[in-house]
Design an enzyme around this catalytic site. Structure first.
Site, PDB file in Angstrom:
ATOM      1  CG  ASP A   4      -1.845   1.225   1.308  1.00  0.00           C
ATOM      2  OD1 ASP A   4      -2.744   1.189   2.153  1.00  0.00           O
ATOM      3  OD2 ASP A   4      -1.463   2.104   0.428  1.00  0.00           O
ATOM      4  CG  ASP A  39      -4.987   7.823   3.127  1.00  0.00           C
ATOM      5  OD1 ASP A  39      -5.898   7.586   2.385  1.00  0.00           O
ATOM      6  OD2 ASP A  39      -3.929   8.765   2.666  1.00  0.00           O
ATOM      7  CG  HIS A  51      -5.059  12.145  10.859  1.00  0.00           C
ATOM      8  ND1 HIS A  51      -5.250  13.159  10.162  1.00  0.00           N
ATOM      9  CD2 HIS A  51      -3.532  11.921  10.663  1.00  0.00           C
ATOM     10  CE1 HIS A  51      -4.185  13.814   9.751  1.00  0.00           C
ATOM     11  NE2 HIS A  51      -3.173  13.026   9.906  1.00  0.00           N
ATOM     12  CG  ASP A  80       1.242  15.596  12.235  1.00  0.00           C
ATOM     13  OD1 ASP A  80       1.591  14.708  12.420  1.00  0.00           O
ATOM     14  OD2 ASP A  80       0.758  15.910  10.980  1.00  0.00           O
ATOM     15  CG  HIS A 122      -0.981  15.043   7.670  1.00  0.00           C
ATOM     16  ND1 HIS A 122       0.416  14.427   7.998  1.00  0.00           N
ATOM     17  CD2 HIS A 122      -0.891  14.695   6.436  1.00  0.00           C
ATOM     18  CE1 HIS A 122       0.959  14.142   6.961  1.00  0.00           C
ATOM     19  NE2 HIS A 122       0.268  14.101   5.983  1.00  0.00           N
ATOM     20  CE1 TYR A 153       3.985  10.996   8.594  1.00  0.00           C
ATOM     21  CE2 TYR A 153       4.446   8.709   9.283  1.00  0.00           C
ATOM     22  CZ  TYR A 153       3.573   9.796   9.230  1.00  0.00           C
ATOM     23  OH  TYR A 153       2.511   9.847  10.042  1.00  0.00           O
TER      24      TYR A 153
HETATM   25  N1  LIG Z   1       0.441  11.946   0.645  1.00  0.00           N
HETATM   26  C1  LIG Z   1      -1.007  11.879   0.747  1.00  0.00           C
HETATM   27  C2  LIG Z   1      -1.497  10.778   1.423  1.00  0.00           C
HETATM   28  C3  LIG Z   1      -1.605  10.844   2.782  1.00  0.00           C
HETATM   29  N2  LIG Z   1      -1.822   9.759   3.847  1.00  0.00           N
HETATM   30  C4  LIG Z   1      -2.275  10.000   5.296  1.00  0.00           C
HETATM   31  C5  LIG Z   1      -1.213  10.467   5.953  1.00  0.00           C
HETATM   32  C6  LIG Z   1      -1.195  10.520   7.299  1.00  0.00           C
HETATM   33  C7  LIG Z   1      -0.227  11.134   8.263  1.00  0.00           C
HETATM   34  C8  LIG Z   1      -0.384  11.072   9.861  1.00  0.00           C
HETATM   35  S1  LIG Z   1       0.153  12.046  10.735  1.00  0.00           S
HETATM   36 ZN   LIG Z   2       1.015  14.143   9.801  1.00  0.00          ZN
END
Ligand SMILES: NCCCNCCCCCS
Ligand SMILES: [Zn+2]
Length: 668
Positions: free
Chosen positions: A22, A94, A137, A174, A176, A307
Site C-alpha cells: 500500500d 489511509d 486523525h 504536525d 496534517h 516520516y
Molecule cells: N500523501 C497523501 C497521503 C496521506 N496519507 C495519510 C497521511 C497520514 C499522516 C498522519 S500524521
Molecule cells: Zn502528519
C-alpha cells in the site's frame, strides 16, 4: 522547584507493520520509533529524563472519545486472517491494521494517559511520549491516517474528568490537519485546538473544507478551533515563528490553559515526504520553549507523524532537550514569512478577531477581488520561483545537523550586595577586580573615583558578561546602584567585546543610552507609559502602553506580538533586561517576560535591577534558573488604545522587521 521531564517509550509499540502493498501507508514503519528512541539514548537525553512506563488504555478511557461499536470492531482485529484485516481496513482511509495494532493502540493511548498522570500529580513538570500508532486523525467511529485511537483527544478528556482541568490547549504542529481532534472538541470551549497543516487550497489530504481557516468551532465552541492552512509547501522557520507570535501565543495567553497537550508530529520538518516543508529540526526547540510558560509549565508532548528517519529523530531530540530546560540554539536565517504564509496569517487572524480581544484590531479579511487577484499574482510569482527551486533541488533535501546545545556549567549567577541573600540553586558572583576593567570603568563611568561599591558591582557585571560570552555561565541577575549607568556600561563593553549584537529590553523609565543603535550593534526596546518623541531609528523602539506595564494583557500582547518577533529576527548574542522600580510590573508578568526571552541568545539573559528591589530577586532568579513562570490567569481585554497603538507600531516597523508582518503587502 525545577521538576523533571518524563520520557515514555515501550518497544512493544514497534511490533506491528504493514503486511501488504500500500504505497500510501508504507511510510508508517516501526523504525520511526526505534530511530527516535535510539537518538535520545545516543545523545544522553534519555538518561536525563524520568522514564515512565506505558499502560494499556482501558475501554472506559477509549470510550471517552470513541463509540462502542468502533471499539468492539477494533477488538476483533487481533483474531483476523490477513484477508480479513485487508477487508476491515478498506472501510477506512489511509490506514492499515495488523493483528498487534489494537494492543499497540491501547499502549499509545495509555502512554498519553501516563504522561497526563505524571504531570498532573506533579511527579514531573513536563514530558514526551514516543508512540505509534499516532492518533490525531482517528475519529469517534473511524480509523484514519495511520491512526486507530485518538491518543491526545483521549488524554484531554481524561485530564478534564480525572483532574478537573478547566481549560486544555492542544497544539498540533504536525503537518496534517488533526480532523479527529477538531471533530471531537469543535463545540467544546474548554478545549482550544490549534493546528497548522499542509492544505494547498484543499488539494492536500485529507482534502476537507473544514480544515480551512474559517472553521472556527461551533456553537459554544466558536473561536476555540484555530486552523492555519499552508497553501504552499516549503514553509520555513520564519513562517512557523510568525504564526506562533501573531496567532497561537496571544490567543493561548488569553485562554490561559491549565494544561498544554502537543500533537507533536514532526512531518512538518524539512525532508519529510508528506510535508515537503523546509523548517529545520531546531525550530521545535523554539516552538517547545514558547509553550513552556503556559499552564505553569505543564506540557505533554505526544508523538504523531514524522516520516523522514533523519529529521524525525533530530526534531524529537530538539524537543526533549528543551523540555529538559537546556538553552535553545540560535534560530537559523529568519528571513521573514513568505507571501502565502502571510495570506494565511491574515485570514486566520481576521476569522478569529471576533472571538479573541488580542486579535480585535486584526485587519479585516481582504475583500474577495483583492484577495483573489493578490493570491493569483503571488501564486504566479511563487510558482516561477518554485520551478527554479524544483530544478535546483530535485535531489534529496539536505540540511545541517542541528547545532550542539551545551548547557554552561553554571546556569544562573547573581551579582548582589553582600547583605542580600542568594536564592538556593543560584551562584553568587563577584569578580576578582581585573585592573584593566577597573581602569576603563574609572575612566569612562565613575565621576567620583572613590565610589567603590559602584566600581565593585560594575566590574563584577563586566566579568559576568565575559563569562556569558564564553558560555561558562548561561544567565545572570545584578542588583546595581544605578540601572542606567550599568546598562550603558554593559552595552559599551558588549559592543566592543561581543562579536555580536545586544538586545536591550527596558521596562520602566530608565534613561536608556542609544549607544550602538545607530549602527545596529544594539537594539533597544523600551516599554513605558510615556508617549515617545518621534521614533528615533530602526534600532531604538519605544512601546507606549496607556498604563505602562501595569496592564497585564496589554503588556503581554506587546511582548508576544512585538518583542518576541523583534528579538528572534534581531538574533542577538546577549539579552539585557533592565527594570526600574517604577515599572509597575507584577512578579508573574515579569517572570513570563524573563522566561520567554530565554529562547533568544541561547539563553544569555542578563537582568539589571535597582538595589532596592530585593523582593524581586527570588522570582527573577527562579525564572532564570529555568522554573516555569506562574500562569497569568485568563487575560481580560487589553485597552483598545493599546491594541491600536501596537497595531500601528507593528505596521510602521514591519518595513524594517519582517517578522512583524501580519498581512501580505498590498500588491499592485
Ligand atoms: N500523501 C497523501 C497521503 C496521506 N496519507 C495519510 C497521511 C497520514 C499522516 C498522519 S500524521
Ligand atoms: Zn502528519
Amino acid at each position: 522547584m525545577k521538576m523533571g521531564t518524563a520520557l515514555i517509550y515501550d518497544e512493544e509499540m514497534t511490533k506491528y507493520k504493514l503486511l501488504w502493498v500500500d504505497p500510501v501507508c508504507k511510510i508508517e514503519v516501526p523504525e520511526r520509533l526505534t530511530v527516535s528512541h535510539e537518538a535520545l539514548i545516543k545523545t544522553g537525553l534519555a538518561d536525563r529524563c524520568i522514564s515512565v512506563p506505558v499502560r494499556e488504555a482501558t475501554d472506559a478511557d477509549i470510550l471517552l472519545v470513541h463509540s462502542e461499536e468502533y471499539l468492539e470492531a477494533v477488538k476483533k482485529t487481533p483474531y483476523m486472517t490477513l484477508e480479513d484485516l485487508q477487508e476491515f481496513t478498506l472501510q477506512y482511509g489511509d490506514v492499515y491494521f495488523h493483528p498487534n495494532i489494537y494492543h499497540c493502540a491501547k499502549l499509545a493511548a495509555g502512554a498519553a494517559l501516563q504522561l497526563v498522570d505524571s504531570v498532573m500529580t506533579g511527579k514531573v513538570r513536563n514530558g514526551m511520549a514516543l508512540v505509534r500508532p499516532p492518533g490525531h486523525h482517528s475519529m469517534r467511529s473511524a480509523a484514519s491516517g495511520f491512526c486507530v485511537f485518538n491518543n491526545v483527544a483521549i488524554a484531554a478528556q481524561y485530564a478534564k474528568q480525572q483532574y478537573g482541568v478547566k481549560r486544555v490547549l492542544i497544539v498540533d504542529w504536525d503537518v496534517h490537519h488533526g480532523q479527529g481532534v477538531q471533530y471531537c472538541f469543535e463545540d467544546d470551549p474548554s478545549v482550544l485546538y490549534f493546528s497548522w497543516h499542509r492544505y494547498e487550497h484543499q488539494k492536500f489530504w485529507p482534502q476537507l473544507k473544514e480544515s480551512d481557516y474559517n472553521s472556527v468551532g461551533k456553537e459554544k465552541g466558536a473561536g476555540f478551533n484555530i486552523n492555519v492552512p499552508w497553501n504552499k509547501v516549503g514553509m520555513k522557520n520564519s513562517d512557523y515563528l510568525s504564526v506562533f507570535c501573531h496567532i497561537l501565543l496571544p490567543v493561548a495567553y488569553e485562554f490561559s490553559p491549565d494544561l498544554v497537550l502537543v500533537c507533536a508530529g514532526f512531518d512538518s520538518a524539512i525532508g519529510d515526504p508528506e510535508g515537503e516543508m523546509c523548517a529545520s529540526p531546531d525550530i521545535f526547540a523554539h516552538l517547545t520553549h514558547l509553550l513552556m510558560n503556559l499552564a505553569g509549565g505543564k506540557l505533554c508532548a505526544v508523538l504523531e507523524g514524522g516520516y523522514n528517519l533523519t529529521s524525525l529523530p533530530q526534531s524529537v531530540c530538539q524537543t526533549v532537550q528543551t523540555l529538559l530546560g537546556d538553552p535553545a540554539p540560535r534560530p537559523a536565517n529568519l528571513d521573514g514569512p513568505c507571501e502565502s504564509a502571510l495570506e494565511s496569517l491574515h485570514c486566520v487572524r481576521s476569522a478569529h478577531r471576533q472571538y479573541w480581544s488580542c486579535l480585535k484590531h486584526a485587519a479585516e479579511l481582504p475583500t474577495s477581488d483583492v484577495t483573489t487577484k493578490r493570491i493569483k499574482l503571488a501564486e504566479e510569482e511563487e510558482d516561477k520561483l518554485k520551478k527554479v527551486e524544483e530544478e535546483k533541488n530535485a535531489e534529496e533535501e539536505v540540511w545541517p545537523e542541528p547545532p550542539k546545545r551545551v548547557a554552561p556549567a553554571v546556569r544562573t549567577a547573581l551579582v548582589l550586595p553582600n547583605d542580600v541573600a542568594c536564592p538556593d540553586g543560584c551562584k553568587r558572583f563577584s569578580s576578582s577586580e581585573d585592573p584593566v576593567i577597573v581602569n576603563k570603568l574609572r575612566k569612562n563611568f565613575l565621576k567620583d573615583a572613590d565610589d567603590s561599591d559602584a566600581l565593585t558591582s560594575l566590574s563584577s557585571l563586566i566579568a559576568l558578561v565575559e563569562k556569558m560570552e564564553r558560555n561558562e555561565i548561561c544567565n545572570g541577575l545584578a542588583l546595581v546602584p544605578d540601572v542606567s549607568m550599568a546598562m550603558m556600561c554593559v552595552v559599551q563593553h558588549a559592543a566592543t567585546a561581543l562579536r555580536n549584537r545586544v538586545l536591550v529590553v527596558c521596562v520602566g523609565d530608565a534613561g536608556v543610552s542609544s549607544h550602538g543603535t545607530e549602527d545596529g550593534k544594539t537594539l533597544v526596546v523600551q516599554f513605558s507609559n510615556r508617549e515617545p518623541e518621534e521614533q528615533k531609528c530602526k534600532y531604538h523602539i519605544s512601546v507606549c502602553l496607556k498604563k505602562g506595564c501595569s496592564d497585564v494583557s496589554g503588556f503581554a500582547q506587546a511582548v508576544l506580538g512585538l518583542l518576541l518577533p523583534l528579538g528572534y529576527e534581531y538574533d542577538p548574542s546577549l539579552v539585557l533586561l533592565a527594570r526600574t522600580p517604577d515599572s509597575g510590573l507584577c512578579d508573574s508578568v515579569w517572570q513570563q517576560l524573563t522566561g520567554l526571552l530565554q529562547g533568544i541568545a541561547q539563553g544569555h539573559t542578563l537582568v539589571l535591577m535597582q538595589e532596592a528591589e530585593t523582593s524581586c530577586v527570588g522570582p527573577t532568579a527562579s525564572s532564570l534558573f529555568g522554573d516555569a513562570a506562574p500562569s497569568l490567569g485568563k487575560l481580560h481585554a487589553p485597552l483598545p488604545e493599546d491594541v491600536e497603538a501596537l497595531e500601528r507600531l507593528r505596521h510602521r516597523l514591519q518595513v524594517d522587521w519582517k517578522l512583524l508582518q501580519t498581512t501580505a503587502p498590498e500588491t499592485g
